[in-house]
Design an enzyme around this catalytic site. Structure first.
Site, PDB file in Angstrom:
ATOM      1  N   ASP A  59      -2.675  89.864 -81.407  1.00 43.92           N
ATOM      2  CA  ASP A  59      -3.469  91.043 -81.078  1.00 43.92           C
ATOM      3  C   ASP A  59      -4.867  90.580 -80.695  1.00 43.92           C
ATOM      4  OD1 ASP A  59      -4.971  93.364 -80.966  1.00 43.92           O
ATOM      5  OD2 ASP A  59      -4.284  94.155 -82.897  1.00 43.92           O
ATOM      6  N   VAL A  60      -5.207  90.695 -79.423  1.00 41.67           N
ATOM      7  CA  VAL A  60      -6.491  90.161 -78.951  1.00 41.67           C
ATOM      8  C   VAL A  60      -7.690  90.881 -79.552  1.00 41.67           C
ATOM      9  CG1 VAL A  60      -5.521  89.299 -76.786  1.00 41.67           C
ATOM     10  CG2 VAL A  60      -6.492  91.621 -76.876  1.00 41.67           C
ATOM     11  N   TYR A 151     -10.641 102.371 -68.242  1.00 40.39           N
ATOM     12  CA  TYR A 151     -10.090 101.183 -67.594  1.00 40.39           C
ATOM     13  C   TYR A 151     -11.091 100.606 -66.594  1.00 40.39           C
ATOM     14  CZ  TYR A 151      -6.738  98.277 -65.000  1.00 40.39           C
ATOM     15  OH  TYR A 151      -6.086  97.237 -64.395  1.00 40.39           O
ATOM     16  N   LYS A 155     -12.854  96.890 -66.849  1.00 42.94           N
ATOM     17  CA  LYS A 155     -12.663  95.856 -65.842  1.00 42.94           C
ATOM     18  C   LYS A 155     -13.974  95.486 -65.146  1.00 42.94           C
ATOM     19  CE  LYS A 155      -8.281  95.169 -66.481  1.00 42.94           C
ATOM     20  NZ  LYS A 155      -7.793  93.883 -67.041  1.00 42.94           N
ATOM     21  N   THR A 186       4.495  96.121 -61.442  1.00 40.66           N
ATOM     22  CA  THR A 186       4.687  95.646 -62.814  1.00 40.66           C
ATOM     23  C   THR A 186       5.024  96.823 -63.715  1.00 40.66           C
ATOM     24  OG1 THR A 186       2.407  96.015 -63.536  1.00 40.66           O
ATOM     25  CG2 THR A 186       2.873  93.925 -62.416  1.00 40.66           C
TER      26      THR A 186
END
Length: 256
Positions: A59-60, A151, A155, A186
């Site tokens: 888990d980052v 998001y 980013k 993806t």
């Protein structure tokens, strides 16, 4: 043999990058939260004669999990010369309905997680000589998209972090770059397709076509195309390329 560490390696872009690194002769640490998909990628690497280590439960956003995973990786493969930060998620919601929990989760995974993993591995990367760090950002880090404010913010932050660290390390042998895919075929894209179908009633094929139209080439980017860009950036001949945010998007975003 170079040792590469890839987060989010179980599917999509991360999987394609891990396979490309392994096919280039690197031993690869496959890190992610779910062990099952990572084991599948490890099987593909083994079938092609490569060597990999699976670190599930990675888990980052959890400093202890990051520390434990990094320690296991270094004990297995030695110092890491290539780090690819690919873990991320992209939930969709109007800004006014973006709660603090969603905001914190997206920033935590996409940006803070990248910070934690990079900071944990940087001493090892510096020891290898010709170290490479590649952060998987997005065209959302170069422009704006509606209904994904968290998001986009995360980013944009990834690109800022990339550029700052590149300057700090400019007089070393470590380069730091970002790749910025457009809409890519993806599992992560499926979430965007689901949102479009739920809100518009269009079919999944129609929803996918609407996303493909954002690309001037009229198609979705493939994970292998992103992986090819990463392979260029980690090559020994790419020493002069650092601090860059490279779109892989068929001309959707162009530098000024």
């Amino acid at each position: 043999m170079r040792h590469a560490f890839v987060t989010g390696a179980g599917s999509g872009i991360g999987r394609a990058i891990a396979l490309a690194l392994a096919s280039d002769g690197m031993r690869v640490t496959l890190a992610g939260r779910r062990a099952g998909p990572l084991e599948a990628v490890a099987g593909e690497i083994a079938a092609a004669g490569g060597d990999s280590l699976v670190i599930g439960g990675f888990d980052v956003t959890d400093p202890k999990a990051v520390e434990a995973g990094v320690s296991k990786s270094l004990a297995w493969g030695g110092d890491v010369g290539v780090l690819v930060n690919c873990a991320g998620e992209a939930p969709s919601a109007p800004f006014e309905k973006t709660g603090l929990d969603l905001w914190n989760r997206v920033i935590g995974i996409n940006l803070t997680g990248m910070f934690l993993v990079t900071q944990a591995l940087l001493p090892s990367i510096r020891r290898t000589g010709s170290g490479r760090i590649v952060n998987v950002a997005s065209t959302a880090g170069l422009t704006g998209y509606a209904y994904v404010s968290a998001y986009c913010a995360s980013k944009h932050g990834v690109i800022g972090l990339t550029r700052a660290l590149a300057l700090e390390l400019a007089r070393t042998d470590v380069t730091v770059n970002a790749v910025c895919p457009g809409f890519t075929d993806t599992p992560l894209l499926d979430g965007a397709v689901d949102t479009i179908t739920d809100k518009t009633g269009r079919s999944r094929d129609e929803a996918r076509a609407s996303l493909a139209r954002a690309n001037p080439q009229g198609r979705l980017v493939t994970p292998d195309e992103v992986a090819s860009t990463v392979m260029w950036l980690v090559a020994e001949g790419s020493t002069a390329i650092t601090g860059q945010a490279i779109p892989v998007a068929g001309g959707e975003v162009m530098g000024g």
